[in-house]
Design a protein around this motif. Structure first.
Motif, mmCIF file in Angstrom:
data_model
loop_
_atom_site.group_PDB
_atom_site.id
_atom_site.type_symbol
_atom_site.label_atom_id
_atom_site.label_comp_id
_atom_site.label_asym_id
_atom_site.label_seq_id
_atom_site.Cartn_x
_atom_site.Cartn_y
_atom_site.Cartn_z
ATOM 1 N N PRO A 101 55.454 37.809 27.339
ATOM 2 C CA PRO A 101 55.594 37.161 28.569
ATOM 3 C C PRO A 101 55.038 38.087 29.717
ATOM 4 O O PRO A 101 55.637 39.257 29.744
ATOM 5 N N ALA A 102 54.468 37.646 30.605
ATOM 6 C CA ALA A 102 54.117 38.252 31.880
ATOM 7 C C ALA A 102 55.179 38.645 32.624
ATOM 8 O O ALA A 102 56.343 38.089 32.774
ATOM 9 N N LEU A 103 55.147 39.926 32.985
ATOM 10 C CA LEU A 103 56.386 40.479 34.051
ATOM 11 C C LEU A 103 56.221 39.634 35.252
ATOM 12 O O LEU A 103 55.220 39.348 35.804
ATOM 13 N N GLU A 104 57.508 39.710 36.104
ATOM 14 C CA GLU A 104 58.009 38.787 37.171
ATOM 15 C C GLU A 104 57.635 39.505 38.428
ATOM 16 O O GLU A 104 58.039 39.193 39.621
ATOM 17 N N PHE A 105 56.791 40.523 38.371
ATOM 18 C CA PHE A 105 56.440 41.439 39.598
ATOM 19 C C PHE A 105 55.251 42.352 39.475
ATOM 20 O O PHE A 105 54.666 42.079 38.282
#
Lengths: 233, 233
Positions: free
Chosen positions: A204-208
């Motif tokens: 999953p893509a990182l949130e930053f």
């Protein structure tokens, strides 16, 4: 127009991803719109971290052999999709009249593109890249890095997993380190080893904000190629 | 050991995927276990289908220029991740002493690997590849092909979408044609244009055996490289 030279193989999967990013980031309707390039993918180059940290075999003669090959093939500039190899940037640039596109400059441009121009960035890379201060001396933004324990337990093993084709397994340790740097106050995290964005893309893509140094270098190479196309008329 | 030469850029995304497959299919624990390779990615090679079908510019001088470059760089064999370019295979092989790994032979080996040794196969490719009978004359298995209408409405536009970086959009038309060939009795479908497996990979996996000619050629190249490594000691 002269072709782009890519000094790669360090590792070879990162080089393949670089060629993919070079293609996908180029505005193109057909084959002939894409960037002519030669990839010199020689994974036999001695390990860069081992050379800097443990007195391993010097990679410079191998790097210069690749540069000579790219010169002979008629390339007009060189991109090197390996951060650690930039520890030999000065020696390589002194040995060729072709411009070498510096990966730290490409990362800096990508941070600006994402609006990150001050504050602190988290820096992930090989122990050699961190110890040689490739980013800390050139980026112009304060860098925070994982401690030695995390480097040994998480980052270096994950880089090795990507080089051994075990890409999916690299996600968890890399994402954990990136999130820790974020928690310590990083406005963005630079994935300053070209294996790292490959591992981070496997989950999953990182949130930053993160800087994918493979894609960032590809964008710098495309900018060179478009200018070269204009120049050649 | 001599390096693998890859004559690519036709299109460049397929070449990048070839380099990725070459890496991921190689048994490796570290960079130095991977296959040394030089990718000559020149997307300026004139369109192969246009040359064969509509009197467009001859790609052969461009293909030979790439082969000369790979020879000069010290390569020991050549792989060409473009099916249509194999319409000039005889001229290319006559012009070099290096072995060129034929993509149809690689596809045949992959069919055997999947247990498909008789019956009928569905063949997808460019109109030029189908008209030149590259597979029909060399594969040794009966081939069924999409009709002209489906080639014009589905296959050729989808190949163009991949070359224009619109990979996801290529899935639906390509999957539809593959399923129709299956419904007509194909035991397996050969994706005989290197853009086609890229489009097919952008959606759910097909429910029957397919030959990815990018991966098949990569496996043939790895077999050459492992033999070359043994030979060089």
């Amino acid at each position: 127009m002269r072709m782009l030279g890519v000094l790669g193989g360090m590792g070879p999967l990162a080089s393949a991803e670089f060629m993919k990013a070079l293609t996908l980031e180029t505005p193109a309707e057909r084959d002939q719109d894409h960037v002519p390039a030669i990839l010199w993918s020689d994974p036999r180059v001695p390990d860069r971290t081992a050379a800097r940290k443990h007195g391993g075999e010097d990679p410079l003669p191998w790097l210069l052999r690749g540069i000579r090959g790219l010169e002979a093939a008629g390339c007009g500039a060189i991109a090197i999709p390996c951060n650690t190899a930039h520890g030999w940037f000065a020696e390589m640039q002194a040995a060729t009249s072709l411009p070498i596109l510096h990966i730290v400059d490409a990362a800096a441009a990508d941070l600006r593109r994402q609006g990150v121009t001050s504050g602190r960035i988290g820096l992930m890379g090989t122990t050699a890249t961190l110890d040689m201060r490739l980013y800390q001396e050139r980026l112009g933004i304060e860098c925070i890095t994982p401690g030695d324990a995390l480097m040994q337990s998480h980052v270096m093993p994950a880089v090795g997993l990507v080089k051994a084709n075990r890409v999916a397994e690299a996600y968890a340790p890399l994402a954990e380190v990136a999130r820790r740097l974020r928690a310590e106050g990083a406005d963005a995290v630079v994935l300053g080893c070209t294996e790292i964005p490959l591992g981070v893309a496997a989950g999953p893509a990182l949130e930053f904000p993160v800087v994918d140094t493979v894609a960032a270098l590809a964008r710098a190479a495309i900018a060179w190629a478009l200018a070269e196309r204009d120049r050649a008329g």
